[in-house]
Design a protein around this motif. Structure first.
Motif, PDB file in Angstrom:
ATOM      1  N   SER A  35      25.673  49.346  25.960  1.00 17.57           N
ATOM      2  CA  SER A  35      25.839  50.668  25.403  1.00 17.57           C
ATOM      3  C   SER A  35      25.908  50.589  23.837  1.00 17.57           C
ATOM      4  O   SER A  35      25.934  49.477  23.508  1.00 17.57           O
ATOM      5  CB  SER A  35      27.406  51.126  25.855  1.00 17.57           C
ATOM      6  OG  SER A  35      28.312  50.288  25.351  1.00 17.57           O
ATOM      7  N   ALA A  36      25.901  51.790  23.234  1.00 14.45           N
ATOM      8  CA  ALA A  36      25.756  51.618  21.776  1.00 14.45           C
ATOM      9  C   ALA A  36      26.970  51.056  21.270  1.00 14.45           C
ATOM     10  O   ALA A  36      26.820  50.316  20.332  1.00 14.45           O
ATOM     11  CB  ALA A  36      25.671  53.026  21.390  1.00 14.45           C
ATOM     12  N   LYS A  37      28.219  51.228  21.828  1.00 18.29           N
ATOM     13  CA  LYS A  37      29.502  50.458  21.229  1.00 18.29           C
ATOM     14  C   LYS A  37      29.332  48.963  21.468  1.00 18.29           C
ATOM     15  O   LYS A  37      29.800  48.197  20.653  1.00 18.29           O
ATOM     16  CB  LYS A  37      30.649  51.136  22.135  1.00 18.29           C
ATOM     17  CG  LYS A  37      31.857  50.663  21.576  1.00 18.29           C
ATOM     18  CD  LYS A  37      32.883  51.267  22.441  1.00 18.29           C
ATOM     19  CE  LYS A  37      34.231  50.627  21.974  1.00 18.29           C
ATOM     20  NZ  LYS A  37      35.598  51.236  22.642  1.00 18.29           N
ATOM     21  N   GLU A  38      28.793  48.558  22.702  1.00 16.54           N
ATOM     22  CA  GLU A  38      28.700  47.173  22.715  1.00 16.54           C
ATOM     23  C   GLU A  38      27.636  46.659  21.962  1.00 16.54           C
ATOM     24  O   GLU A  38      27.838  45.450  21.399  1.00 16.54           O
ATOM     25  CB  GLU A  38      28.119  46.853  24.307  1.00 16.54           C
ATOM     26  CG  GLU A  38      29.160  47.211  25.276  1.00 16.54           C
ATOM     27  CD  GLU A  38      28.796  47.216  26.742  1.00 16.54           C
ATOM     28  OE1 GLU A  38      29.408  47.206  27.636  1.00 16.54           O
ATOM     29  OE2 GLU A  38      27.654  47.641  26.801  1.00 16.54           O
ATOM     30  N   ARG A  39      26.476  47.078  21.446  1.00 16.91           N
ATOM     31  CA  ARG A  39      25.457  46.659  20.555  1.00 16.91           C
ATOM     32  C   ARG A  39      26.133  46.753  19.103  1.00 16.91           C
ATOM     33  O   ARG A  39      25.825  45.862  18.513  1.00 16.91           O
ATOM     34  CB  ARG A  39      24.284  47.608  20.675  1.00 16.91           C
ATOM     35  CG  ARG A  39      23.209  47.349  21.816  1.00 16.91           C
ATOM     36  CD  ARG A  39      21.972  48.067  21.542  1.00 16.91           C
ATOM     37  NE  ARG A  39      22.092  49.321  21.324  1.00 16.91           N
ATOM     38  CZ  ARG A  39      22.113  50.601  22.244  1.00 16.91           C
ATOM     39  NH1 ARG A  39      21.939  50.351  23.477  1.00 16.91           N
ATOM     40  NH2 ARG A  39      22.230  51.656  21.760  1.00 16.91           N
ATOM     41  N   THR A  40      26.917  47.830  18.986  1.00 12.18           N
ATOM     42  CA  THR A  40      27.514  47.670  17.644  1.00 12.18           C
ATOM     43  C   THR A  40      28.506  46.516  17.630  1.00 12.18           C
ATOM     44  O   THR A  40      28.473  45.781  16.409  1.00 12.18           O
ATOM     45  CB  THR A  40      28.429  48.772  17.572  1.00 12.18           C
ATOM     46  OG1 THR A  40      27.596  50.117  17.484  1.00 12.18           O
ATOM     47  CG2 THR A  40      29.219  49.047  16.102  1.00 12.18           C
ATOM     48  N   GLU A  41      28.984  46.221  18.358  1.00  9.12           N
ATOM     49  CA  GLU A  41      30.000  45.127  18.542  1.00  9.12           C
ATOM     50  C   GLU A  41      29.306  43.746  18.211  1.00  9.12           C
ATOM     51  O   GLU A  41      29.581  42.592  17.409  1.00  9.12           O
ATOM     52  CB  GLU A  41      30.901  45.048  19.755  1.00  9.12           C
ATOM     53  CG  GLU A  41      31.989  43.445  19.743  1.00  9.12           C
ATOM     54  CD  GLU A  41      32.884  43.397  18.425  1.00  9.12           C
ATOM     55  OE1 GLU A  41      33.526  42.340  18.494  1.00  9.12           O
ATOM     56  OE2 GLU A  41      32.976  44.338  17.897  1.00  9.12           O
ATOM     57  N   LEU A  42      28.122  43.723  19.066  1.00  5.98           N
ATOM     58  CA  LEU A  42      27.321  42.534  18.886  1.00  5.98           C
ATOM     59  C   LEU A  42      26.593  42.164  17.657  1.00  5.98           C
ATOM     60  O   LEU A  42      26.652  41.199  16.972  1.00  5.98           O
ATOM     61  CB  LEU A  42      26.212  42.432  20.086  1.00  5.98           C
ATOM     62  CG  LEU A  42      25.215  41.101  20.264  1.00  5.98           C
ATOM     63  CD1 LEU A  42      25.953  40.089  20.330  1.00  5.98           C
ATOM     64  CD2 LEU A  42      24.155  41.430  21.363  1.00  5.98           C
ATOM     65  N   ASP A  43      26.254  43.345  17.036  1.00  7.77           N
ATOM     66  CA  ASP A  43      25.752  43.466  15.500  1.00  7.77           C
ATOM     67  C   ASP A  43      26.746  42.951  14.753  1.00  7.77           C
ATOM     68  O   ASP A  43      26.296  42.068  13.841  1.00  7.77           O
ATOM     69  CB  ASP A  43      25.174  44.840  15.418  1.00  7.77           C
ATOM     70  CG  ASP A  43      24.030  45.337  15.989  1.00  7.77           C
ATOM     71  OD1 ASP A  43      23.361  44.364  16.262  1.00  7.77           O
ATOM     72  OD2 ASP A  43      23.629  46.337  15.849  1.00  7.77           O
ATOM     73  N   ARG A  44      28.173  43.307  14.834  1.00  8.22           N
ATOM     74  CA  ARG A  44      29.032  42.891  14.189  1.00  8.22           C
ATOM     75  C   ARG A  44      29.386  41.368  14.074  1.00  8.22           C
ATOM     76  O   ARG A  44      29.475  40.805  13.061  1.00  8.22           O
ATOM     77  CB  ARG A  44      30.503  43.627  14.255  1.00  8.22           C
ATOM     78  CG  ARG A  44      31.298  43.246  13.172  1.00  8.22           C
ATOM     79  CD  ARG A  44      33.085  43.518  13.829  1.00  8.22           C
ATOM     80  NE  ARG A  44      33.200  42.861  15.119  1.00  8.22           N
ATOM     81  CZ  ARG A  44      33.779  41.561  15.387  1.00  8.22           C
ATOM     82  NH1 ARG A  44      33.981  41.004  13.886  1.00  8.22           N
ATOM     83  NH2 ARG A  44      34.061  40.984  16.164  1.00  8.22           N
ATOM     84  N   LEU A  45      29.104  40.877  15.183  1.00  5.53           N
ATOM     85  CA  LEU A  45      29.479  39.494  15.647  1.00  5.53           C
ATOM     86  C   LEU A  45      28.125  38.493  14.895  1.00  5.53           C
ATOM     87  O   LEU A  45      28.288  37.582  14.352  1.00  5.53           O
ATOM     88  CB  LEU A  45      29.429  38.937  16.897  1.00  5.53           C
ATOM     89  CG  LEU A  45      30.642  39.520  17.653  1.00  5.53           C
ATOM     90  CD1 LEU A  45      30.807  39.395  19.178  1.00  5.53           C
ATOM     91  CD2 LEU A  45      31.867  38.600  17.050  1.00  5.53           C
ATOM     92  N   ARG A  46      26.959  39.204  15.011  1.00  6.31           N
ATOM     93  CA  ARG A  46      25.950  38.645  14.516  1.00  6.31           C
ATOM     94  C   ARG A  46      25.719  38.436  12.842  1.00  6.31           C
ATOM     95  O   ARG A  46      25.326  37.578  12.232  1.00  6.31           O
ATOM     96  CB  ARG A  46      24.523  39.397  14.764  1.00  6.31           C
ATOM     97  CG  ARG A  46      24.123  39.044  16.413  1.00  6.31           C
ATOM     98  CD  ARG A  46      22.987  39.725  16.718  1.00  6.31           C
ATOM     99  NE  ARG A  46      22.538  39.524  17.838  1.00  6.31           N
ATOM    100  CZ  ARG A  46      21.964  40.411  18.751  1.00  6.31           C
ATOM    101  NH1 ARG A  46      21.514  41.346  18.098  1.00  6.31           N
ATOM    102  NH2 ARG A  46      21.543  40.023  20.128  1.00  6.31           N
ATOM    103  N   ALA A  47      26.272  39.515  12.426  1.00  3.36           N
ATOM    104  CA  ALA A  47      26.550  39.781  10.828  1.00  3.36           C
ATOM    105  C   ALA A  47      27.429  38.728  10.319  1.00  3.36           C
ATOM    106  O   ALA A  47      27.328  38.057   9.185  1.00  3.36           O
ATOM    107  CB  ALA A  47      26.662  41.084  10.267  1.00  3.36           C
ATOM    108  N   ALA A  48      28.548  38.583  11.268  1.00  2.00           N
ATOM    109  CA  ALA A  48      29.640  37.520  10.779  1.00  2.00           C
ATOM    110  C   ALA A  48      28.970  36.115  10.856  1.00  2.00           C
ATOM    111  O   ALA A  48      29.544  35.453  10.022  1.00  2.00           O
ATOM    112  CB  ALA A  48      30.923  37.856  11.724  1.00  2.00           C
TER     113      ALA A  48
END
Length: 63
Positions: A35-48
């Motif tokens: 989902s868009a929300k899940e992709r956003t969280e994955l992107d946040r983790l990748r950026a971290a």
């Protein structure tokens, strides 16, 4: 006068800890569409993770 104690632990997690969080998140997600929300969280983790690899704090990193 006393000298202040400085904590040398960074305010952001190390790369291996973030990498493990990514692995767990993806594993728990399973084989279904993201989902868009899940992709956003994955992107946040990748950026971290990228910030940790570069040795820089990241605004959205959660210790």
């Amino acid at each position: 006068m006393t000298q202040a104690r400085h904590d040398r632990t960074p305010a952001w997690p190390d790369a291996s800890a973030v990498n493990e969080a990514i692995r767990q998140y993806v594993s728990a997600h399973g084989r279904r569409p993201w989902s868009a929300k899940e992709r956003t969280e994955l992107d946040r983790l990748r950026a971290a993770w990228l910030a940790a690899v570069r040795g820089k704090p990241h605004a959205t990193a959660r210790p």
